[in-house]
Design an enzyme around this catalytic site. Structure first.
Site, PDB file in Angstrom:
ATOM      1  N   ASP A  14       0.814  -1.209   0.000  1.00  0.00           N
ATOM      2  CA  ASP A  14       0.000   0.000   0.000  1.00  0.00           C
ATOM      3  C   ASP A  14       0.853   1.266   0.000  1.00  0.00           C
ATOM      4  O   ASP A  14       0.496   2.276  -0.612  1.00  0.00           O
ATOM      5  CB  ASP A  14      -0.892   0.045   1.237  1.00  0.00           C
ATOM      6  CG  ASP A  14      -1.755  -1.183   1.419  1.00  0.00           C
ATOM      7  OD1 ASP A  14      -1.403  -2.251   0.874  1.00  0.00           O
ATOM      8  OD2 ASP A  14      -2.772  -1.093   2.112  1.00  0.00           O
ATOM      9  N   GLU A  54      -8.096 -10.202  -4.309  1.00  0.00           N
ATOM     10  CA  GLU A  54      -7.866 -11.343  -3.426  1.00  0.00           C
ATOM     11  C   GLU A  54      -9.073 -12.279  -3.349  1.00  0.00           C
ATOM     12  O   GLU A  54      -9.043 -13.256  -2.603  1.00  0.00           O
ATOM     13  CB  GLU A  54      -7.493 -10.839  -2.030  1.00  0.00           C
ATOM     14  CG  GLU A  54      -6.142 -10.140  -2.017  1.00  0.00           C
ATOM     15  CD  GLU A  54      -5.828  -9.470  -0.687  1.00  0.00           C
ATOM     16  OE1 GLU A  54      -4.641  -9.253  -0.403  1.00  0.00           O
ATOM     17  OE2 GLU A  54      -6.788  -9.135   0.048  1.00  0.00           O
TER      18      GLU A  54
END
Length: 769
Positions: free
Chosen positions: A358, A488
């Site tokens: 991130d 994901e």
């Protein structure tokens, strides 16, 4: 979705105590200063639902993981920034009856976080079971001007009685993590001391042996006059406090000013830690609350000067963007290359306060645009200093010859995430780190970062990609097997487009870096060849073959790249047809059902298109957006910002605004029902990107700032500022025109809607919309 936070341009306000949402508010009103974070817990005792949290940056524990089926390559621990010593505590009792807002009748309650100054304020009137009423005002901040100091001003007024009020300011090191894998207490006692008006507790982490010394001193005032009062010392294991009892008359007000010193062995040697604590306490006490807060206001004003975004005509949007910027600023100051940015920052325990991809993908653009250049460089140096660990991580998985796999989750360079589909397969993080090097150099013009830091990392990353792909005789192409992309909600897929695209791009960029070094730094390059045993011809020849012959799944009917092999085998039912009771699917569906569904957690193929939009024409971007966005559930905090930027780039202004408002108010409105365990700090960088790159249309091309701005309907105007190389610019747009103001002493060339402009130093330029 919640809707109890009052809309305000500069404050986060709760009117009335929303007990059922207390953990959410504790997250929203968290304060920090880059070294320490503190949830908005009450100073006084509270027996209701609360997640107590105080966090010290860089101080962690390797909590042993729980895995049902151990696999080779698994890390043995999950690193956690620990819940640390509670420094805010002030217990209160009236004639022996404890103040507890869980049991007292609350006649008035108000708390807010002033984002302009980082000040947390609370005001309430409580009626105890005896009928006695007190009025409490508290003000609290963690200083960003002096990062080892916290300060509290806590006052209690007797409203309808005369009697005894007792106060017990304390420091409590006997704390636990709610998410401990084995319900373990991570701290051991080292030393403690309590005097008449001050004390400290020094504790040490098990295994990692970090020490944190937390000290307190306090002053007592009666009706605004400092008084001397006898305090009875209290000592327990890892706990010191001081009890004071005062006889008051109706209308009297007692104020405790409490100063905290929070110091650690990250910045001090163990044998100097207590001395540093005492010195910090003296400094805080000598300055006093008002002077400390004046310094705090000045420090925050300086940060807001370069990072503020102003919106006229939309308070919800204004509050949202300022909240995101405020939390980013107080989480990471950028003055210590050993520190990084966790997905939840220091606002809760989830994700352990450790580093994910991130930072490179979503936070670096914010620091590039709003902070001094060294701040962004420190983020890159954090990864560079972990390069050897990344090589060791790859070796554990069978890679050789200096190939590096940077960890999915880390605090010290070691991988500490043990979900196989992420630890072993979510390897696009390597691409994000390579892209961050490019992004930094492209934005700052600091090509010298390649010599040698950037190059060494790119070489190790390229060696990884070169070994990670394999040749398919059937396809006559190189393929990427067994990966998990940013989405994901699909695991162990083949030929994920984003992962493969990042691999090819990294190889191309590394070849460019080699040419740059050979031309500009030939001696250094030769040293690098020897140091890393680079067999240039052999290695680069393979890279070029991979670049030429990489396989990307493609739908020739729709003219789009597929997220991975077999994506079209799914039943492509759009999100709009899901039942409301099925949302969010990550909380309502089995994992088996999610994996078989077409639903996308966050931008995946679209993540590549966002980063490399110049590789795709507008029609292609539209086709991909129209196919993937309707299948995206946006159940990752990192999703809406990318979709907002892409929507803006193809002229979908309403969609851009919708996605922006959702990312800006993700936590404020608790969209994903998870704000209670901490804020989404890294996605807040994405919010800034959605604004500046979406609405402002900002890009850097050929060393120049480019803008393609628009203003959402209903807004009167908006403005933002950017640091760019030697310039500091202000961008102001309304419904009729926009202005670019050059606040620096350097002329700048820039491009607006494809037309080049020259903007002299200290001048401004107005362009009609």
């Amino acid at each position: 979705m919640k809707d109890y936070i009052i809309h305000n341009e500069w404050k986060i306000i709760e009117k009335g105590f929303h007990k059922e949402d207390n953990r959410i508010t504790e997250s929203l009103l968290s304060i920090g200063n880059g070294r320490t974070g503190q949830r908005a817990n009450f100073e006084e005792k509270y027996t209701g639902d609360t997640l107590r949290g105080s966090y010290v940056a860089g101080v962690y524990y390797p909590d042993k993981t729980r895995v049902g089926w151990w696999k080779n390559g698994y890390p043995e621990y999950f690193a956690k920034i620990l819940n640390a010593t509670n420094w805010i505590g002030i217990n209160v009792a009236v004639d022996g009856e404890e103040l507890d807002l869980n049991t007292a009748k609350i006649n008035l309650f108000y708390r807010d976080l002033d984002m302009k100054s980082g000040l947390l304020t609370r005001h309430f009137v409580a009626e105890l079971s005896s009928g006695k009423q007190i009025e409490v005002h508290s003000r609290r901040f963690l200083s960003i001007a002096d990062q080892e100091i916290g300060a509290i001003r806590y006052s209690v007024k007797a409203l309808n009685f005369s009697g005894e009020i007792s106060f017990q300011p304390y420091i409590d090191g006997d704390v636990v993590n709610e998410d401990s894998n084995y319900d373990e207490n991570f701290w051991i006692s080292i030393a403690q001391k309590i005097g008449c008006c001050s004390g400290f507790v020094c504790v040490e982490t098990k295994k990692t042996a970090f020490q944190v010394c937390t000290g307190m001193s306090f002053k007592t005032k009666l009706n605004k006059q400092i008084i001397d009062i006898e305090a009875k010392g209290i000592e327990k294991e890892k706990y010191v406090g001081a009890e004071m009892k005062l006889q008051v008359k109706q209308g009297d007000e007692v104020c405790i000013e409490k100063y905290a010193a929070i110091v650690s062995t990250l910045n001090h040697s163990k044998n100097k830690l207590q001395e540093a604590t005492e010195k910090t306490l003296r400094r805080a006490s000598d300055k006093g609350f008002d002077k400390l807060f004046a310094d705090q206001e000045k420090a925050w004003a300086k940060r807001w000067e370069t990072s503020d975004i102003r919106i006229e005509g939309d308070v919800a949007a204004q509050q949202g963007i300022r909240f995101n910027i405020f939390q980013l600023n107080q989480t990471y100051l950028g003055d210590d290359e050993r520190l990084n940015i966790g997905p939840k920052g220091f606002t809760g325990e989830k994700y352990g306060g450790v580093t994910y991809w991130d930072t490179e993908a979503y936070c670096l653009p914010f620091t590039l645009g709003t902070a001094p250049q060294m701040v962004s460089k420190n983020l890159l140096l954090y990864r560079y200093k972990h390069l050897q660990k990344a090589i060791e991580n790859a070796e554990k998985l069978g890679f050789t010859d200096g190939a590096a796999l940077f960890p999915m989750v880390t605090i010290n360079g070691e991988e500490c995430h043990n979900e196989w589909e992420i630890t072993f397969e979510e390897i696009h993080r390597n691409g994000a780190i390579a892209y961050a090097i490019y992004n930094y150099i492209n934005y700052t013009g600091d090509k010298e970062y390649l010599a040698p830091y950037g190059f060494e990392m790119l070489l190790a990353l390229s060696r990884f990609w070169s070994q990670r792909v394999n040749w398919s005789d059937e396809k006559k192409k190189f393929v990427m097997l067994g990966v998990t992309g940013p989405n994901e909600y699909e695991n162990n897929v083949n030929n994920n487009f984003h992962t493969s695209y990042m691999a090819v791009w990294t190889l191309k960029y590394t070849l460019e870096a080699i040419e740059f070094l050979k031309k500009e730094h030939p001696i250094l390059f030769e040293d690098m060849v020897k140091k890393h045993k680079l067999k240039e011809l052999n290695e680069t020849s393979r890279w070029k073959k991979i670049i030429k012959d990489m396989y990307f799944p493609y739908d020739f009917n729709r003219k789009i790249y597929l997220q991975q092999d077999g994506f079209l085998d799914k039943e492509l039912i759009p999100v709009s047809q899901l039942k409301p009771e099925d949302r969010p699917i990550n909380q309502k569906w089995s994992w088996d059902r999610i994996l078989r569904s077409p639903y996308i957690k966050q931008a995946d193929t679209l993540q590549s298109i966002y980063w490399f939009e110049d590789d795709f024409d507008r029609e292609s971007i539209e086709r991909h957006f129209d196919f993937y966005e309707p299948l995206t559930v946006h159940e990752s905090s990192l999703s809406c910002c990318i979709h907002s930027i892409l929507a803006a780039s193809i002229g979908r202004q309403e969609k851009a605004y919708e996605m922006y408002l959702r990312t800006a108010r993700l936590d404020l409105d608790d969209y994903n029902n998870d704000t209670c365990d901490g804020l989404h700090i890294t996605s807040m960088g994405g919010t800034w990107m959605a604004f500046v790159k979406g609405f402002g249309g900002m890009r850097v091309k050929n060393g120049k700032l480019n803008f393609n701005p628009f203003i959402p309907d209903g807004w009167n105007s908006y403005s933002f500022r950017l640091n760019f190389r030697e310039s500091h610019l202000e961008f102001i747009i309304n419904q009729s025109d926009f202005r670019l103001v050059n606040h620096s002493k350097t002329d700048i060339e820039l491009v607006v809607h494809g037309k080049q402009y020259h903007l002299p130093a200290k001048k401004e330029l107005t362009i009609k919309n």
